[in-house]
Design an enzyme around this catalytic site. Sequence first.
Site, mmCIF file in Angstrom:
data_model
loop_
_atom_site.group_PDB
_atom_site.id
_atom_site.type_symbol
_atom_site.label_atom_id
_atom_site.label_comp_id
_atom_site.label_asym_id
_atom_site.label_seq_id
_atom_site.Cartn_x
_atom_site.Cartn_y
_atom_site.Cartn_z
ATOM 1 N N SER A 244 11.919 -17.108 -15.809
ATOM 2 C CA SER A 244 13.523 -16.812 -15.855
ATOM 3 C C SER A 244 13.637 -15.641 -17.246
ATOM 4 O O SER A 244 12.822 -15.420 -17.582
ATOM 5 C CB SER A 244 14.240 -17.935 -16.337
ATOM 6 N N SER A 282 13.617 -17.104 -10.033
ATOM 7 C CA SER A 282 13.993 -16.629 -11.348
ATOM 8 C C SER A 282 15.255 -17.286 -11.860
ATOM 9 O O SER A 282 16.351 -17.401 -10.996
ATOM 10 C CB SER A 282 13.943 -15.195 -11.650
ATOM 11 N N ASP A 284 18.196 -16.228 -14.121
ATOM 12 C CA ASP A 284 18.511 -15.033 -15.197
ATOM 13 C C ASP A 284 20.093 -15.366 -15.579
ATOM 14 O O ASP A 284 20.904 -15.422 -14.776
ATOM 15 C CB ASP A 284 18.638 -13.820 -14.214
#
Length: 358
Positions: A244, A282, A284
């Site tokens: 991340s 991921s 974010d």
Amino acid sequence: MNPLTDPAPEGPARPRARDLGLVAGDLPAGPLDAITDVPGVLVGHTTVRRPPDVHSGVTAVVPGAVGPHSPLPAGVFTGNGHGKLIGTTQLAELGTLETPVLLTSTLSAFRVADALVGWMLRRPGCAEVRSLNPVVGECNDGFLSDIRSRPVREEHVCAALDGARGGPVAEGSVGAGTGTGALGFKAGIGTASRVAAPGGARHTVGVLAQANFGGTLRVLGRRLTPDSLGLADGAGAGAAETGSCVIVVATDAPLDARQLTRLARRAVFALARTGAAYGHGSGDYAVALGTVPPGTGGAAVADAELGPLFDGVLDAVEEAVLNSLLAASTTTGFGGRTLPGLPVDRLLDALAAPARER
């Protein structure tokens, strides 16, 4: 030397982006080019490293006297939500931050949140506190570290919080960035700042990034593959979908929670400048906090005057990610897996070469 808060040096000091003339945007940086340029913001790291299997840690961003009786305005934005940002729902609902913001490894996030609550409850004035919203972000460092061992413990959290200080911020393979990598290279913690004048009043915006995301590296708009840097094709392959990026934004501009959320959006948008893929795996995120509640630090900043702060966030995040890469060195970890450090000489050669030769 404190073995908990002072990580063992990786070798000779590595240059920051600014040292190499790699500067994003036209706004000036603060004197440290770090989130600690924002008055009252402190940073502490605890690095947990037991080679070859454990490369992990915790990083604390401590904005002054934040607490349940003195919350600060804050906003949060999720670019891709494959992650565990603890405390996000109350942060989004109320727009207030009650604790420092901590960053760590995915499977250690819950222990870190519990330790943060314990640390806060022991603070002066918190004897009667019965509710608290800890904010803890995480990146998956399982490519290089034995993530299932959950090595970050309460003493590591307290050491990072108690050791938080102003001044220069350690970057690269330190604290929560010890086992992380981005864009096919070893990365970690990076920071930067910008000074802007929305509405004519000078304010500082600083960012700290825990970089651990996939994509193809871009430096000031130039796409750089492992091949263009003289590395074996596919260097660092396999780490792209394991992590991340969590960004903490701080400013002394008198903004409300809605405006801080707008800054947080720009922080996540800025990752695209570095080549981020925003992949399925991921998480974010950005948390933006203001150290000066509206009404206590001069005239409020109008929405139409936020442009310089937006620019400052975009430029600072781009530089912070590059700093995280430049500060980290090649690391071999759990299972013999390796992430290469970004080779500075080859990077500069590639940037200097005409486009047709890269």
